[in-house]
Scaffold this active site. Structure first.
Site, PDB file in Angstrom:
ATOM      1  N   SER A  60     -10.407   2.631  40.870  1.00 54.33           N
ATOM      2  CA  SER A  60     -10.528   2.619  42.329  1.00 54.33           C
ATOM      3  C   SER A  60      -9.666   3.703  42.961  1.00 54.33           C
ATOM      4  CB  SER A  60     -10.077   1.273  42.896  1.00 54.33           C
ATOM      5  OG  SER A  60     -10.783   0.230  42.286  1.00 54.33           O
ATOM      6  N   SER A 139      -9.587   0.733  34.833  1.00 57.04           N
ATOM      7  CA  SER A 139      -9.471  -0.151  35.991  1.00 57.04           C
ATOM      8  C   SER A 139     -10.863  -0.566  36.478  1.00 57.04           C
ATOM      9  CB  SER A 139      -8.633   0.544  37.073  1.00 57.04           C
ATOM     10  OG  SER A 139      -8.161  -0.382  38.005  1.00 57.04           O
ATOM     11  N   GLN A 140     -11.230  -0.333  37.741  1.00 55.81           N
ATOM     12  CA  GLN A 140     -12.579  -0.753  38.155  1.00 55.81           C
ATOM     13  C   GLN A 140     -13.645  -0.126  37.252  1.00 55.81           C
ATOM     14  OE1 GLN A 140     -15.766  -0.915  41.876  1.00 55.81           O
ATOM     15  NE2 GLN A 140     -13.735  -0.123  42.297  1.00 55.81           N
ATOM     16  N   ASP A 194       0.519  -5.363  32.308  1.00 51.49           N
ATOM     17  CA  ASP A 194      -0.603  -5.021  33.185  1.00 51.49           C
ATOM     18  C   ASP A 194      -1.348  -6.304  33.524  1.00 51.49           C
ATOM     19  OD1 ASP A 194      -2.733  -4.144  34.590  1.00 51.49           O
ATOM     20  OD2 ASP A 194      -3.362  -2.602  33.155  1.00 51.49           O
ATOM     21  N   HIS A 207      -0.040  -0.727  34.933  1.00 49.99           N
ATOM     22  CA  HIS A 207      -1.450  -0.383  35.138  1.00 49.99           C
ATOM     23  C   HIS A 207      -1.647   1.129  35.304  1.00 49.99           C
ATOM     24  CE1 HIS A 207      -5.614  -1.295  35.949  1.00 49.99           C
ATOM     25  NE2 HIS A 207      -5.574  -0.660  37.115  1.00 49.99           N
TER      26      HIS A 207
END
Ligand SMILES: *[C@@H]1O[C@H](CO)[C@@H](O)[C@H](O)[C@H]1NC(C)=O
Ligand SMILES: *[C@@H]1O[C@H](CO)[C@@H](O)[C@H](O)[C@H]1NC(C)=O
Length: 227
Positions: A60, A139-140, A194, A207
């Site tokens: 993101s 991530s996303q 994370d 993260h």
């Protein structure tokens, strides 16, 4: 939870927006290598068919279509090992715009975002049927790859030799794997601390640490490709 996520995005934006917002004149006198700029790779869309392609979905708010935390580093490691005339890189771009809000949807991304990755796997199959494919997400982008790959037709799935997922936002929900896809073709990187790997969307320093895993991820993909 939402607040913590937003706070980190402000932090990420502060890093990435600085060069854009600086006065251009001032910028010239302070020019230095901009490692935080984010990169764009479109070798599958724009280039000739190569022996292999790495298709990557960024996290993101990351800039470019490869982002900056880990995608460009894996691409670079793959090309250093195999040669840039052997493997190309392709980021998942529009309509996957890596917006923050989409993390809160049921699949931790949107059907449109997932569709953007599927379009690229379809393109690889139609344009370059002899190219081997490897993939990755951060991530996303892990949710984008998860949602896309689990629903691909078998012939396209079979041509995906390895997938690396960094900071897997569906790690808990999907039991540390991409459903309906071989676990021995999948490598999940979840750094200690994370919390997105524990079913939250809370962002910690861990993260943002996945650049250090790029070479291990590339080595896994090189072995899986077996070129
Ligand atoms: C993503 O951005 C592009 C370019 O700004 C836009 O055309 C597209 O509609 C956006 N996609 C979504 C899903 O909002
Ligand atoms: C992965 O597992 C499948 C069975 O699910 C097996 O056929 C294949 O040989 C395994 N591949 C490797 C690289 O271990």
């Amino acid at each position: 939870m939402k607040f913590q996520f937003t706070a980190t995005v402000v932090f990420l934006c502060a890093i990435t927006a600085t060069p854009v917002l600086s006065n251009p004149i001032e910028d010239g006198s302070h020019l230095k290598p901009r490692q935080d700029e984010g990169e764009t790779s479109n070798d599958l869309e724009n280039g000739p068919c190569l022996s292999a392609f790495f298709i990557f979905a960024r996290g993101s708010t990351e800039p470019g279509n490869m982002g900056e935390i880990v995608g460009p580093q894996v691409c670079s490691d793959l090309q250093t090992t195999l040669g840039a005339s052997v493997i190309g890189c392709q980021g998942v771009g529009s309509p996957y715009n890596a917006t923050l809000a989409d993390n809160f949807l049921p699949q931790n991304t949107s059907p449109t975002d997932i569709g953007a990755a599927t379009t690229l796997f379809d393109l690889a199959q139609s344009k370059c049927p002899n190219s081997k494919i490897v993939a990755g997400g951060y991530s996303q982008g892990t949710a984008v790859m998860d949602g896309s790959i689990q629903a691909l037709p078998a012939p396209i799935q079979d041509n995906i030799y390895g997938v690396v997922l960094f900071g897997f936002t569906r790690n808990l929900q999907d039991d540390g794997r991409i459903p309906n896809f071989p676990t021995n073709k999948t490598l999940v990187f979840c750094a200690t601390g994370d919390l997105v790997c524990d079913g939250t969307l809370e962002i910690t320093a861990a993260h943002l640490s996945y650049g250090t895993d790029a070479s291990a991820a590339a080595a896994f993909l090189v072995k899986a490709l077996d070129l």
